[in-house]
Design a protein around this motif. Sequence first.
Motif, PDB file in Angstrom:
ATOM      1  N   ALA A  79      13.573 -18.823  -2.786  1.00 58.46           N
ATOM      2  CA  ALA A  79      13.039 -19.149  -1.465  1.00 58.46           C
ATOM      3  C   ALA A  79      12.379 -17.884  -0.907  1.00 58.46           C
ATOM      4  O   ALA A  79      12.942 -16.796  -0.982  1.00 58.46           O
ATOM      5  CB  ALA A  79      14.144 -19.636  -0.534  1.00 58.46           C
ATOM      6  N   PHE A  80      11.187 -18.049  -0.342  1.00 52.91           N
ATOM      7  CA  PHE A  80      10.402 -16.893   0.072  1.00 52.91           C
ATOM      8  C   PHE A  80      10.051 -16.916   1.557  1.00 52.91           C
ATOM      9  O   PHE A  80       9.138 -16.220   1.991  1.00 52.91           O
ATOM     10  CB  PHE A  80       9.112 -16.824  -0.760  1.00 52.91           C
ATOM     11  N   GLY A  81      10.798 -17.678   2.353  1.00 53.35           N
ATOM     12  CA  GLY A  81      10.462 -17.844   3.764  1.00 53.35           C
ATOM     13  C   GLY A  81      10.339 -16.548   4.537  1.00 53.35           C
ATOM     14  O   GLY A  81       9.480 -16.399   5.401  1.00 53.35           O
ATOM     15  N   ARG A  82      11.192 -15.598   4.257  1.00 59.02           N
ATOM     16  CA  ARG A  82      11.137 -14.305   4.953  1.00 59.02           C
ATOM     17  C   ARG A  82      10.882 -13.167   3.966  1.00 59.02           C
ATOM     18  O   ARG A  82      11.289 -12.027   4.210  1.00 59.02           O
ATOM     19  CB  ARG A  82      12.434 -14.066   5.732  1.00 59.02           C
ATOM     20  N   ASP A  83      10.218 -13.479   2.894  1.00 59.34           N
ATOM     21  CA  ASP A  83      10.033 -12.455   1.867  1.00 59.34           C
ATOM     22  C   ASP A  83       8.606 -12.392   1.335  1.00 59.34           C
ATOM     23  O   ASP A  83       8.375 -11.944   0.220  1.00 59.34           O
ATOM     24  CB  ASP A  83      11.015 -12.690   0.718  1.00 59.34           C
ATOM     25  N   ILE A  84       7.632 -12.864   2.145  1.00 63.99           N
ATOM     26  CA  ILE A  84       6.232 -12.632   1.832  1.00 63.99           C
ATOM     27  C   ILE A  84       5.717 -11.575   2.795  1.00 63.99           C
ATOM     28  O   ILE A  84       5.837 -11.717   4.014  1.00 63.99           O
ATOM     29  CB  ILE A  84       5.388 -13.915   1.955  1.00 63.99           C
ATOM     30  N   HIS A  85       5.180 -10.506   2.254  1.00 62.56           N
ATOM     31  CA  HIS A  85       4.741  -9.370   3.055  1.00 62.56           C
ATOM     32  C   HIS A  85       3.230  -9.209   2.973  1.00 62.56           C
ATOM     33  O   HIS A  85       2.572  -9.797   2.110  1.00 62.56           O
ATOM     34  CB  HIS A  85       5.421  -8.090   2.564  1.00 62.56           C
ATOM     35  N   PHE A  86       2.712  -8.400   3.888  1.00 59.46           N
ATOM     36  CA  PHE A  86       1.272  -8.138   3.861  1.00 59.46           C
ATOM     37  C   PHE A  86       0.984  -6.728   4.359  1.00 59.46           C
ATOM     38  O   PHE A  86       1.763  -6.128   5.111  1.00 59.46           O
ATOM     39  CB  PHE A  86       0.503  -9.167   4.706  1.00 59.46           C
ATOM     40  N   SER A  87      -0.143  -6.211   3.908  1.00 51.70           N
ATOM     41  CA  SER A  87      -0.708  -4.955   4.396  1.00 51.70           C
ATOM     42  C   SER A  87      -2.208  -5.155   4.513  1.00 51.70           C
ATOM     43  O   SER A  87      -2.789  -6.003   3.826  1.00 51.70           O
ATOM     44  CB  SER A  87      -0.433  -3.798   3.425  1.00 51.70           C
ATOM     45  N   TYR A  88      -2.824  -4.373   5.385  1.00 53.46           N
ATOM     46  CA  TYR A  88      -4.281  -4.372   5.478  1.00 53.46           C
ATOM     47  C   TYR A  88      -4.814  -3.113   4.804  1.00 53.46           C
ATOM     48  O   TYR A  88      -4.216  -2.040   4.891  1.00 53.46           O
ATOM     49  CB  TYR A  88      -4.737  -4.408   6.938  1.00 53.46           C
ATOM     50  N   LEU A  89      -5.973  -3.251   4.162  1.00 53.02           N
ATOM     51  CA  LEU A  89      -6.566  -2.165   3.399  1.00 53.02           C
ATOM     52  C   LEU A  89      -8.036  -2.022   3.774  1.00 53.02           C
ATOM     53  O   LEU A  89      -8.749  -3.024   3.905  1.00 53.02           O
ATOM     54  CB  LEU A  89      -6.454  -2.466   1.894  1.00 53.02           C
ATOM     55  N   LYS A  90      -8.476  -0.779   3.951  1.00 55.87           N
ATOM     56  CA  LYS A  90      -9.877  -0.525   4.283  1.00 55.87           C
ATOM     57  C   LYS A  90     -10.593   0.081   3.090  1.00 55.87           C
ATOM     58  O   LYS A  90     -10.320   1.211   2.690  1.00 55.87           O
ATOM     59  CB  LYS A  90      -9.984   0.415   5.480  1.00 55.87           C
ATOM     60  N   VAL A  91     -11.482  -0.687   2.505  1.00 55.37           N
ATOM     61  CA  VAL A  91     -12.322  -0.200   1.407  1.00 55.37           C
ATOM     62  C   VAL A  91     -13.762  -0.658   1.669  1.00 55.37           C
ATOM     63  O   VAL A  91     -14.047  -1.838   1.566  1.00 55.37           O
ATOM     64  CB  VAL A  91     -11.826  -0.703   0.028  1.00 55.37           C
ATOM     65  N   PRO A  92     -14.642   0.271   2.038  1.00 54.19           N
ATOM     66  CA  PRO A  92     -16.041  -0.096   2.310  1.00 54.19           C
ATOM     67  C   PRO A  92     -16.693  -0.691   1.054  1.00 54.19           C
ATOM     68  O   PRO A  92     -16.157  -0.565  -0.046  1.00 54.19           O
ATOM     69  CB  PRO A  92     -16.684   1.249   2.683  1.00 54.19           C
ATOM     70  N   PRO A  93     -17.875  -1.329   1.206  1.00 49.00           N
ATOM     71  CA  PRO A  93     -18.693  -1.333   2.413  1.00 49.00           C
ATOM     72  C   PRO A  93     -18.226  -2.345   3.448  1.00 49.00           C
ATOM     73  O   PRO A  93     -17.374  -3.178   3.167  1.00 49.00           O
ATOM     74  CB  PRO A  93     -20.069  -1.728   1.871  1.00 49.00           C
ATOM     75  N   GLY A  94     -18.805  -2.264   4.630  1.00 47.29           N
ATOM     76  CA  GLY A  94     -18.441  -3.156   5.713  1.00 47.29           C
ATOM     77  C   GLY A  94     -17.341  -2.571   6.570  1.00 47.29           C
ATOM     78  O   GLY A  94     -16.539  -1.754   6.122  1.00 47.29           O
ATOM     79  N   ALA A  95     -17.311  -3.011   7.824  1.00 47.42           N
ATOM     80  CA  ALA A  95     -16.328  -2.489   8.772  1.00 47.42           C
ATOM     81  C   ALA A  95     -15.033  -3.287   8.751  1.00 47.42           C
ATOM     82  O   ALA A  95     -14.045  -2.882   9.354  1.00 47.42           O
ATOM     83  CB  ALA A  95     -16.923  -2.513  10.183  1.00 47.42           C
ATOM     84  N   GLY A  96     -15.028  -4.440   8.059  1.00 46.20           N
ATOM     85  CA  GLY A  96     -13.842  -5.285   8.035  1.00 46.20           C
ATOM     86  C   GLY A  96     -12.753  -4.721   7.140  1.00 46.20           C
ATOM     87  O   GLY A  96     -12.931  -3.720   6.437  1.00 46.20           O
ATOM     88  N   LEU A  97     -11.611  -5.392   7.166  1.00 52.80           N
ATOM     89  CA  LEU A  97     -10.471  -5.000   6.343  1.00 52.80           C
ATOM     90  C   LEU A  97     -10.143  -6.112   5.365  1.00 52.80           C
ATOM     91  O   LEU A  97     -10.425  -7.284   5.615  1.00 52.80           O
ATOM     92  CB  LEU A  97      -9.247  -4.727   7.224  1.00 52.80           C
ATOM     93  N   ASP A  98      -9.543  -5.729   4.243  1.00 52.70           N
ATOM     94  CA  ASP A  98      -9.018  -6.700   3.299  1.00 52.70           C
ATOM     95  C   ASP A  98      -7.512  -6.793   3.499  1.00 52.70           C
ATOM     96  O   ASP A  98      -6.880  -5.901   4.058  1.00 52.70           O
ATOM     97  CB  ASP A  98      -9.334  -6.290   1.865  1.00 52.70           C
ATOM     98  N   ARG A  99      -6.942  -7.882   3.035  1.00 54.56           N
ATOM     99  CA  ARG A  99      -5.524  -8.141   3.239  1.00 54.56           C
ATOM    100  C   ARG A  99      -4.843  -8.308   1.885  1.00 54.56           C
ATOM    101  O   ARG A  99      -5.334  -9.048   1.019  1.00 54.56           O
ATOM    102  CB  ARG A  99      -5.348  -9.401   4.096  1.00 54.56           C
ATOM    103  N   LEU A 100      -3.744  -7.619   1.712  1.00 57.84           N
ATOM    104  CA  LEU A 100      -2.931  -7.751   0.507  1.00 57.84           C
ATOM    105  C   LEU A 100      -1.644  -8.480   0.870  1.00 57.84           C
ATOM    106  O   LEU A 100      -0.939  -8.080   1.800  1.00 57.84           O
ATOM    107  CB  LEU A 100      -2.597  -6.381  -0.079  1.00 57.84           C
ATOM    108  N   GLU A 101      -1.331  -9.541   0.140  1.00 56.33           N
ATOM    109  CA  GLU A 101      -0.080 -10.272   0.340  1.00 56.33           C
ATOM    110  C   GLU A 101       0.745 -10.144  -0.933  1.00 56.33           C
ATOM    111  O   GLU A 101       0.202 -10.247  -2.044  1.00 56.33           O
ATOM    112  CB  GLU A 101      -0.367 -11.743   0.668  1.00 56.33           C
ATOM    113  N   PHE A 102       2.047  -9.944  -0.760  1.00 55.97           N
ATOM    114  CA  PHE A 102       2.884  -9.665  -1.931  1.00 55.97           C
ATOM    115  C   PHE A 102       4.332 -10.032  -1.634  1.00 55.97           C
ATOM    116  O   PHE A 102       4.767 -10.045  -0.476  1.00 55.97           O
ATOM    117  CB  PHE A 102       2.790  -8.185  -2.314  1.00 55.97           C
TER     118      PHE A 102
END
Length: 423
Positions: free
Chosen positions: A316-339
């Motif tokens: 069961a993964f209800g409280r065990d999915i995590h995320f971080s945001y990562l900045k890798v150009p080009p562009g001003a936006g961010l990418d998201r890593l879920e793990f």
Amino acid sequence: MPLDKAGVATALDANLTSIRSYLEDDEDLIDRYRAAFHRLPQEYTPEEIHAELTSASYPGALPTEALEQRESLVDPHHESDGWESHEAVNDWARDLLIGVPMLATDGSEIPPTTRFNVPLAYVQAAWCLNHHLPTGDLERARDGQLLGPMDVTRTGGEDDEEYRFVDGSLVGLHRYEHEAAVVVEQIERLATAHDAGDLERPPIVCYDGPLVVSFANPLRPEARDRYLEAMSRILAASQHHEVPVVGYVAGTNANELAKMTRLLMPEEFSEDRVIPDARILSGMMSPWGDATVPFVCRRDGSVDSLETTYEGRDFAFGRDIHFSYLKVPPGAGLDRLEFPGWMLRRDGPEGYETLYDYVITMVRAEAGIGRGYPEVLQQADTDAVLDQRDRNEFLRLLQNWAEANDVPLEWNAKALSKELRRR
């Protein structure tokens, strides 16, 4: 008839205000959220945030212990401070990635045929394993699946169980399940190779898309459950075999941290809308490589529904999915890593405190080589794609097969009329 360019231009002009409003968030609101993000580590411990938000079933996000060990939500990537060219990124990334087995998968589909009197479709998953060795050791393969009439049609409901209609969304569901099955198969293969000592460094699976299946929430319950089960099996296989998997979401508009902050500080934000985390965080990050500390994802009920049985064990993964945001150009936006959270609880290989530290470093490097998007994911996408030429070839194969096997395949009258007009 060609596109009505004048009509499109008129419609765009008529919607200028709403489009501009959507793209241009209130800068004052961004500044206030950003100030709150800066204060969070100083004003709250992770335990205090959990206690404050205990009454909220889905507060967006919850902190991990990593927040207590930092002075900021942002974990800076100091190695990039002196970089002035992409060559510097490449040099750094290639040295790090030597010997790291990184696998990616992607899928594509041919929608149900409408030219013939039988609906058939085709889904394809491609996987690519880059060992990052000087010898250029790259493993690649494709795995396709034909979808028959019963796979792409469904009944009209309880009142009419005999009438079936083509439901194009079923192809996307089969594609998702097929790709998930390929991911699980490759996780098992990587685990076997790693346990046998055939891989020098821990393998990493880079999944193209989110691990949190919120997109399935509006679907019919049976379809939603199948999406959740497919992702749950990927997560269970990852944890069981201790092969890390990372969901990579490019250009995310998620707002979990803003939602968490709004709930924590109602006197400051209760009257304000929640805005994307990336709009707030991008101004807190250096030009290349910074990431946020990990957070627990508590977006909605789809997280709690990530559960399954794998190899005789319940997960069961209800409280065990995590995320971080990562900045890798080009562009001003961010990418998201879920793990999955087990990666934070496992020691990393030499030089890395946790397996998560190792994984985010390697995924960051892979995104650097790919100029803002992991190169291994780009390769999998190239291998998986089915274009119009492939679709036409599929139709020719289908027609030839029907003639060779005396199958009464007939052209749909409307499709035949179009075909004759275009010759």
